[in-house]
Design a protein around this motif. Structure first.
Motif, PDB file in Angstrom:
ATOM      1  N   PHE A 248       0.865  -1.038  -0.429  1.00 45.46           N
ATOM      2  CA  PHE A 248       0.221   0.145   0.242  1.00 45.46           C
ATOM      3  C   PHE A 248       0.591   0.688  -0.067  1.00 45.46           C
ATOM      4  O   PHE A 248       0.413   1.775  -1.501  1.00 45.46           O
ATOM      5  N   LYS A 249       1.842   1.161   0.822  1.00 42.27           N
ATOM      6  CA  LYS A 249       2.655   2.315   0.850  1.00 42.27           C
ATOM      7  C   LYS A 249       3.861   2.732  -0.609  1.00 42.27           C
ATOM      8  O   LYS A 249       4.043   3.780  -0.706  1.00 42.27           O
ATOM      9  N   LYS A 250       4.292   1.764  -0.560  1.00 36.83           N
ATOM     10  CA  LYS A 250       4.762   1.684  -1.737  1.00 36.83           C
ATOM     11  C   LYS A 250       4.174   1.802  -2.904  1.00 36.83           C
ATOM     12  O   LYS A 250       4.847   2.688  -3.937  1.00 36.83           O
ATOM     13  N   TYR A 251       3.053   1.140  -3.536  1.00 34.51           N
ATOM     14  CA  TYR A 251       2.056   1.361  -5.163  1.00 34.51           C
ATOM     15  C   TYR A 251       0.863   2.032  -5.055  1.00 34.51           C
ATOM     16  O   TYR A 251       0.341   2.344  -6.011  1.00 34.51           O
ATOM     17  N   GLY A 252       0.389   1.732  -3.474  1.00 33.04           N
ATOM     18  CA  GLY A 252      -0.653   1.779  -3.395  1.00 33.04           C
ATOM     19  C   GLY A 252      -2.148   1.062  -3.596  1.00 33.04           C
ATOM     20  O   GLY A 252      -3.286   0.668  -3.215  1.00 33.04           O
ATOM     21  N   GLY A 253      -1.562  -0.016  -3.828  1.00 30.48           N
ATOM     22  CA  GLY A 253      -2.623  -1.284  -4.253  1.00 30.48           C
ATOM     23  C   GLY A 253      -1.567  -2.726  -4.573  1.00 30.48           C
ATOM     24  O   GLY A 253      -1.146  -3.028  -4.359  1.00 30.48           O
ATOM     25  N   VAL A 254      -2.754  -4.044  -4.010  1.00 30.33           N
ATOM     26  CA  VAL A 254      -1.849  -5.362  -3.951  1.00 30.33           C
ATOM     27  C   VAL A 254      -2.953  -6.087  -4.753  1.00 30.33           C
ATOM     28  O   VAL A 254      -4.075  -6.123  -4.371  1.00 30.33           O
ATOM     29  N   LEU A 255      -2.187  -7.163  -5.112  1.00 27.90           N
ATOM     30  CA  LEU A 255      -3.263  -7.985  -5.513  1.00 27.90           C
ATOM     31  C   LEU A 255      -2.790  -9.415  -4.371  1.00 27.90           C
ATOM     32  O   LEU A 255      -1.845  -9.911  -4.588  1.00 27.90           O
ATOM     33  N   LEU A 256      -3.972  -9.867  -4.045  1.00 25.06           N
ATOM     34  CA  LEU A 256      -3.690 -11.288  -3.104  1.00 25.06           C
ATOM     35  C   LEU A 256      -4.773 -11.756  -3.633  1.00 25.06           C
ATOM     36  O   LEU A 256      -6.258 -12.249  -4.182  1.00 25.06           O
ATOM     37  N   ALA A 257      -3.526 -12.956  -4.741  1.00 23.78           N
ATOM     38  CA  ALA A 257      -3.915 -13.977  -5.190  1.00 23.78           C
ATOM     39  C   ALA A 257      -3.437 -15.710  -4.494  1.00 23.78           C
ATOM     40  O   ALA A 257      -3.025 -16.400  -5.465  1.00 23.78           O
ATOM     41  N   ASP A 258      -3.805 -15.816  -3.452  1.00 22.66           N
ATOM     42  CA  ASP A 258      -3.244 -17.078  -2.843  1.00 22.66           C
ATOM     43  C   ASP A 258      -4.248 -18.062  -3.138  1.00 22.66           C
ATOM     44  O   ASP A 258      -5.481 -17.780  -3.618  1.00 22.66           O
ATOM     45  N   SER A 259      -4.275 -19.147  -3.228  1.00 20.14           N
ATOM     46  CA  SER A 259      -4.985 -20.874  -3.608  1.00 20.14           C
ATOM     47  C   SER A 259      -6.192 -20.082  -3.035  1.00 20.14           C
ATOM     48  O   SER A 259      -6.493 -19.554  -2.182  1.00 20.14           O
TER      49      SER A 259
END
Length: 597
Positions: A248-259
């Motif tokens: 969040f701090k670095k890019y403002g977003g994240v993709l959580l793609a756990d199985s």
């Protein structure tokens, strides 16, 4: 002859830095004793050229009221100075300044001590024939910032300040010179040579620094007496929370793609709790319509306002009105969680375009973007471009968002990967912007993972996480034999007997001839008809249940269409397109936009 001012306020032409240099130039072999709560390398560099000939130099460092830490004063000052040194640019000038300071400190006539008994409020620069007393620490800010105020006194005041004030604190202080030199020598500008192992550990630290800092901050939060979390996570899930906030701090977003089955919902629930409950910020969840009830229950359980927008509502023309009904001032939205984010893989779809508009034209209108958490077990459904367009939403179409990761243009990067037909080349990007683990990874790296389980009597016990053993079997079959001849019969009906009249409505136009635009539109309608026939056959090949669901949806659609036609109303072209997309994505509902004939 130097005529000193009575007051030094760091205004233009009257800075403490320039005054110290003037005094040192006028009397190079003077003694100089400095008392300060803080010290930094950049302040030293401002006067270093005129310190070479001083007959003696004493630096007394002491605790200021604003230093509040559980560390000892010495460790806190070393931490602050260390952070300053590591934050310097890798330039020859900064390297020279640090090495020059090390050599200066090694001189026998240079001493540094630390006063730890109580606060040292006074700041003083004591020469042989004058003294500066005031608010300025031996820092860049202290020597140059115009909020400081210092007075200059001559001879007798200088002698009194040194003998009756400075020396009293000096004798009660401990030596600090060796520790300061060691810190500087161990910095990247120093002479110490590091072993390969130490370099490896440093690289690991830099890679995980944000998560480590987040963990420390979490411990500080617990010390403040905040209520315990209502989200019970396993260790590997809790680790994910730190990673999410660092992204969040670095890019403002994240993709959580756990199985599937690793708790993406619970991880997102914890993020919602941290921001929506503990920080009292506004949050928004965007999910498929059939998951709205599940998310409502989850948000209630953590006492977070149930601001939930379905993806179908996100695709509607009044998406902004719907969002503002949930959060009246959308600029206050701090976090957006998107469940089943793979449904935002098509930039031509209404939901993709509306999401981009909501975030960039409305929520971020004041310049502050919300954090974005995407949840999906299948970030890539068809091609790598599915992932690209999801990432583009997270970084607001900034193709240079990963320039520091040696990806100057994200679009060109994906084009190159696509051209080489090697999705594994996405690895570095995925490590930055996504979190992706499967069961085998968890079993290997978290073999003792457990979760707290509350018994009926209220006692909590640790329950080890066990994944069931999956037995995979390959079954070879022929559709014709499996369906005992019915597959061909059903396929013939779909291909030859379904009229698909609603996809070629323009054929029923009362006027004899169609305009050129209408001819083109009819061609597109017929193409959609072919797509839908193919989708039905794919569902039949998948399973009887999948085929039954599609048929039921289609029947419902026809029932609604017939009802509206009887009222003289017709579904618009946009609604037709959404209907076809809904079959492809297996969505439950589509938005019906009506217009009068």
């Amino acid at each position: 002859m130097l005529i000193p001012p009575k007051i030094i306020d760091n205004s233009e032409g009257n800075t403490l830095a320039s005054f110290l240099n003037e005094v040192l130039e006028a009397k190079p072999d003077t003694k100089l004793d400095v008392a300060s709560a803080f010290f930094d390398v950049r302040a030293y560099s401002m006067v270093k050229d005129n310190l070479n000939d001083v007959s003696s130099f004493k630096l007394l460092l002491g605790k200021a009221p604003e230093i509040k830490s559980d560390r000892t004063l010495g460790k806190e000052l070393l931490r602050m100075i260390g952070e300053e040194v590591e934050g310097l640019d890798l330039t020859k000038e900064d390297e020279f300044n640090v090495k020059n300071l090390i050599e200066f400190l090694k001189r026998d006539d240079v001493k540094v001590r630390l006063y730890e008994k109580e606060f040292l409020h006074g700041k003083a620069y004591i020469f042989e024939n004058l003294v500066v007393i005031g608010s300025s620490n031996f820092t860049v800010s202290g020597l140059t910032h115009n909020t400081e105020l210092n007075s200059v006194s001559l001879d007798s005041e200088a002698v009194y300040t040194r003998e009756r004030w400075f020396n009293q604190f000096w004798k009660d202080a401990r030596d600090f010179k060796a520790e300061l030199i060691e810190l500087l020598e161990n910095s990247r500008y120093g002479s110490r040579e590091y072993t390969p192992y130490e370099i490896y550990i440093k690289a690991l630290y830099e890679l995980q620094k944000e998560e480590i800092i987040a963990e420390k901050e979490e411990k500080e939060e617990k010390k403040r007496g905040l209520p315990s979390s209502k989200v019970n996570l396993a260790e590997f899930q809790a680790d994910t929370i730190k990673r999410i906030f660092s992204r969040f701090k670095k890019y403002g977003g994240v993709l959580l793609a756990d199985s599937v089955g690793l708790g993406k919902t619970w991880i997102a629930k914890k993020v919602l709790e941290d921001i929506g409950y503990y920080e009292r910020k506004n949050v928004l969840v965007i999910c498929p319509a059939q998951l709205r009830g599940m998310w409502r229950d989850e948000m209630r359980s953590i006492t977070v306002t149930e601001s939930i927008l379905s993806q179908e509502e996100m695709a509607s023309s009044d998406f902004l009105d719907r969002a503002t009904r949930l959060v009246p001032n959308v600029t206050d939205i701090e976090l957006i969680v998107v469940d089943e984010s793979h449904n935002f893989r098509n930039p031509l779809s209404n939901r993709w375009e509306n999401f981009f508009t909501l975030v960039n034209d409305h929520i971020s209108s004041d310049g502050k973007k919300p954090y974005i958490l995407f949840l999906t077990a299948t970030p890539i459904n068809n091609t790598i471009w599915d992932l690209y367009w999801q990432v583009m939403l997270m970084v607001s179409m900034d193709r240079s968002a990963f320039v520091k990761e040696n990806i100057p243009d994200l679009f060109e990067f994906f084009k190159n990967v696509d051209k080489k037909e090697n999705p594994s080349l996405l690895g570095d990007l995925l490590n930055e912007i996504s979190i992706r683990r499967n069961r085998d990874y968890i079993k290997k790296n978290h073999p003792d993972a457990y979760i707290l389980k509350k018994l009926p009597d209220g006692v909590e016990i640790e329950q080890k996480i066990e994944f069931p053993t999956r037995t995979l079997e390959t079954i070879n079959y022929e559709l014709g034999e499996t369906y005992q001849g019915m597959y061909k019969e059903i396929a013939d009906v779909i291909t030859d007997k379904l009229t698909m009249a609603y996809y070629r409505i323009l054929q029923y136009k009362k006027e004899e001839e169609l305009t050129e635009d209408e001819e083109l539109t009819l061609g597109r309608m017929i193409a959609l008809e072919g797509i839908f026939r193919t989708i039905l056959l794919k569902r039949l090949e998948s399973s009887v249940n999948a085929f039954r669901i599609s048929i039921d949806r289609h029947v419902n659609f026809l029932t609604k269409l017939k009802a509206y036609l009887s009222q003289g109303k017709l579904l618009t072209k946009k609604s037709f397109n959404k209907h076809v997309i809904s079959f492809d994505d297996e969505l439950d509902d589509f938005v019906e936009e009506l217009e009068g004939l």
